[in-house]
Design a protein around this motif. Structure first.
Motif, PDB file in Angstrom:
ATOM      1  N   ASP A 176      24.858  29.918   0.282  1.00 61.63           N
ATOM      2  CA  ASP A 176      23.354  29.594   0.219  1.00 61.63           C
ATOM      3  C   ASP A 176      23.081  28.067  -0.633  1.00 61.63           C
ATOM      4  OD1 ASP A 176      22.672  31.859   1.211  1.00 61.63           O
ATOM      5  OD2 ASP A 176      21.749  32.657  -0.269  1.00 61.63           O
ATOM      6  N   GLU A 177      24.148  28.063  -1.594  1.00 67.53           N
ATOM      7  CA  GLU A 177      24.329  26.820  -2.478  1.00 67.53           C
ATOM      8  C   GLU A 177      24.785  25.481  -1.578  1.00 67.53           C
ATOM      9  OE1 GLU A 177      26.758  27.865  -5.781  1.00 67.53           O
ATOM     10  OE2 GLU A 177      24.992  28.822  -6.862  1.00 67.53           O
ATOM     11  N   GLU A 219      19.287  18.885   0.516  1.00 62.54           N
ATOM     12  CA  GLU A 219      18.958  17.854  -0.564  1.00 62.54           C
ATOM     13  C   GLU A 219      19.640  16.511  -0.376  1.00 62.54           C
ATOM     14  OE1 GLU A 219      16.807  18.104  -2.752  1.00 62.54           O
ATOM     15  OE2 GLU A 219      15.986  19.985  -1.794  1.00 62.54           O
ATOM     16  N   THR A 234      26.087  33.943  -2.040  1.00 64.45           N
ATOM     17  CA  THR A 234      25.419  32.816  -3.009  1.00 64.45           C
ATOM     18  C   THR A 234      26.010  31.491  -2.768  1.00 64.45           C
ATOM     19  OG1 THR A 234      24.927  34.329  -4.642  1.00 64.45           O
ATOM     20  CG2 THR A 234      24.972  32.341  -5.369  1.00 64.45           C
ATOM     21  N   GLU A 235      27.515  31.312  -2.641  1.00 65.68           N
ATOM     22  CA  GLU A 235      28.204  30.195  -2.264  1.00 65.68           C
ATOM     23  C   GLU A 235      27.735  29.535  -1.183  1.00 65.68           C
ATOM     24  OE1 GLU A 235      32.755  29.193  -1.283  1.00 65.68           O
ATOM     25  OE2 GLU A 235      32.330  30.937  -2.398  1.00 65.68           O
ATOM     26  N   GLU A 267      21.797  24.436   0.614  1.00 60.84           N
ATOM     27  CA  GLU A 267      20.930  23.803  -0.199  1.00 60.84           C
ATOM     28  C   GLU A 267      21.264  22.336  -0.524  1.00 60.84           C
ATOM     29  OE1 GLU A 267      17.424  22.856  -1.755  1.00 60.84           O
ATOM     30  OE2 GLU A 267      17.995  24.346  -0.516  1.00 60.84           O
ATOM     31  N   PHE A 268      22.699  22.145  -1.009  1.00 57.20           N
ATOM     32  CA  PHE A 268      23.438  20.808  -1.213  1.00 57.20           C
ATOM     33  C   PHE A 268      23.238  20.044   0.142  1.00 57.20           C
ATOM     34  CE2 PHE A 268      27.296  18.122  -0.464  1.00 57.20           C
ATOM     35  CZ  PHE A 268      26.890  17.305  -1.556  1.00 57.20           C
ATOM     36  N   LYS A 282      32.942  22.905   0.740  1.00 56.43           N
ATOM     37  CA  LYS A 282      32.163  21.839   0.266  1.00 56.43           C
ATOM     38  C   LYS A 282      32.675  20.466   0.750  1.00 56.43           C
ATOM     39  CE  LYS A 282      29.594  19.732  -3.591  1.00 56.43           C
ATOM     40  NZ  LYS A 282      29.164  20.342  -5.065  1.00 56.43           N
TER      41      LYS A 282
END
Length: 376
Positions: A253-254, A261, A250-251, A257-258, A348
């Motif tokens: 995937d996020e 976007e 999940t991390e 997506e960041f 990130k």
């Protein structure tokens, strides 16, 4: 900032430790003395671990030097007509061509054309049914996930064996259903093992010819001294990668997506490939319209950010993408195609560093493109 994990990812400390420990153990695993038995035990334990993670009997595992060799073992070993996917890795595409086989087309999102593929598999006058069809589980450039279940159902009508190159998939999704996909190529350096470690999952009911002559190791398909250090490292990396995929999927995937976007916000002209197809999130493949591909790569490299134009398997030479060509992309879009890819060490901070510099990079890369590919 490393954003090229689809090319290779960092070696996991646990895998490096397993490799080093095995490499320090003296002996040939085919020797009958104590030292030989000790090394053979390391190799056998590693293969058993790999088989357990993949959920297959250990007799199905044939260790190789990587995905390219595993692909060749399957395609060349089947001893009949082969069909591949036009967007697949060069290890498959070039081997199919070398064997006189056919390449199946894809749609504009990179999905296999099942109807056209069925025609290629079928026997026609003067041509036997295909012995093998190969389609990558995850495309190494675009991240597109192929529907192997549907392909296997079609292949079963003609007695055609299905092979998949799962090299790009194993760190990010569950392995395929081996009851339907009896041949599967995997490599270590995409999941945190050293370069030089790979394997072919091969159901013994599928008869493969020997890759070469020698001592008859590994069911006689791949002779040569058994490589205990690489096997040990691959086993550890495969287990750790599978556990991490469940814990941190999940991390990842996020984070993907960041990045998507952020690119959409900074560049409305950006075109993401395969938007309508299922994709592995770790690959973010985008065409920056009007920008020079080489300039983007050079400028990002100057900023300390690693990414790529696509497959890293063309001896370091940037070439027109056969993947995008097969998907029907124009030269205008392909000239600005870039692949960012995430892996087990991605943070990130990596992505934020890219997002900070990318607007300026694109502005300069578009100026280069308008100047005939030259920096002013």
């Amino acid at each position: 900032m490393y954003l090229d994990h689809a090319a290779t990812t960092a070696i996991r400390p646990s895998a490096l430790e397993a490799y080093t420990e095995a490499a320090r153990t003296l002996g040939n695993p085919s020797s009958q003395h104590a030292s030989g038995r000790r090394v053979r035990g390391i190799f056998d334990d590693a293969v058993a671990e790999i088989a357990d993670v993949l959920g297959v009997p250990r007799s199905w595992i044939i260790m190789t030097s990587g995905g390219t060799e595993a692909d060749n073992l399957a395609l060349r070993g089947i001893g009949g007509r082969v069909v591949g996917l036009s967007t697949d890795h060069p290890a498959v595409v070039d081997t199919v061509r070398a064997l006189g086989g056919e390449l199946a087309p894809v749609d504009s999102d990179g999905r296999l054309d099942l109807a056209a593929t069925e025609k290629l598999l079928a026997a026609v006058e003067g041509r036997e049914a295909a012995a093998l069809v190969s389609a990558a589980l995850v495309n190494n450039e675009t991240g597109v996930i192929q529907d192997l279940e549907a392909l296997a159902e079609i292949a079963s009508r003609y007695g055609t064996v299905v092979h998949t190159d799962a090299v790009q998939a194993m760190a990010h999704m569950a392995p395929p259903d081996f009851s339907k996909i009896p041949l599967c190529s995997i490599t270590g350096h995409k999941i945190g093992a050293p370069v030089g470690a790979g394997l072919l999952v091969a159901d013994p009911s599928v008869k493969l010819s020997a890759f070469g002559t020698g001592g008859g190791q590994q069911r006689g398909i791949r002779s040569g001294t058994l490589d205990a250090p690489h096997a040990a490292a691959l086993a550890v990396a495969l287990r750790e990668s599978a556990e991490e995929r469940k814990a941190r999927g999940t991390e990842r995937d996020e984070l993907a997506e960041f990045l998507r976007e952020s690119i959409r916000e900074m560049d409305p002209r950006a075109h993401f490939t395969a938007e309508n197809a299922p994709r592995s999130p770790h690959v973010i493949h985008v065409c920056f319209e009007g920008a020079d591909q080489d300039a983007i790569l050079f400028l990002l490299d100057q900023e300390g950010i690693d990414c790529s134009a696509g497959s890293a398997c063309h001896a370091g030479v940037t070439q027109a993408s056969h993947v995008l060509t097969a998907m029907g992309y124009s030269d205008r879009l392909m000239r600005g195609a870039i692949r960012f890819s995430l892996g087990w060490t991605s943070t990130k901070a990596d992505v934020e560093a890219l997002v900070r510099v990318l607007p300026g990079v694109l502005e300069k890369a578009r100026a280069v493109a308008s100047n005939g590919g030259k920096f002013s």
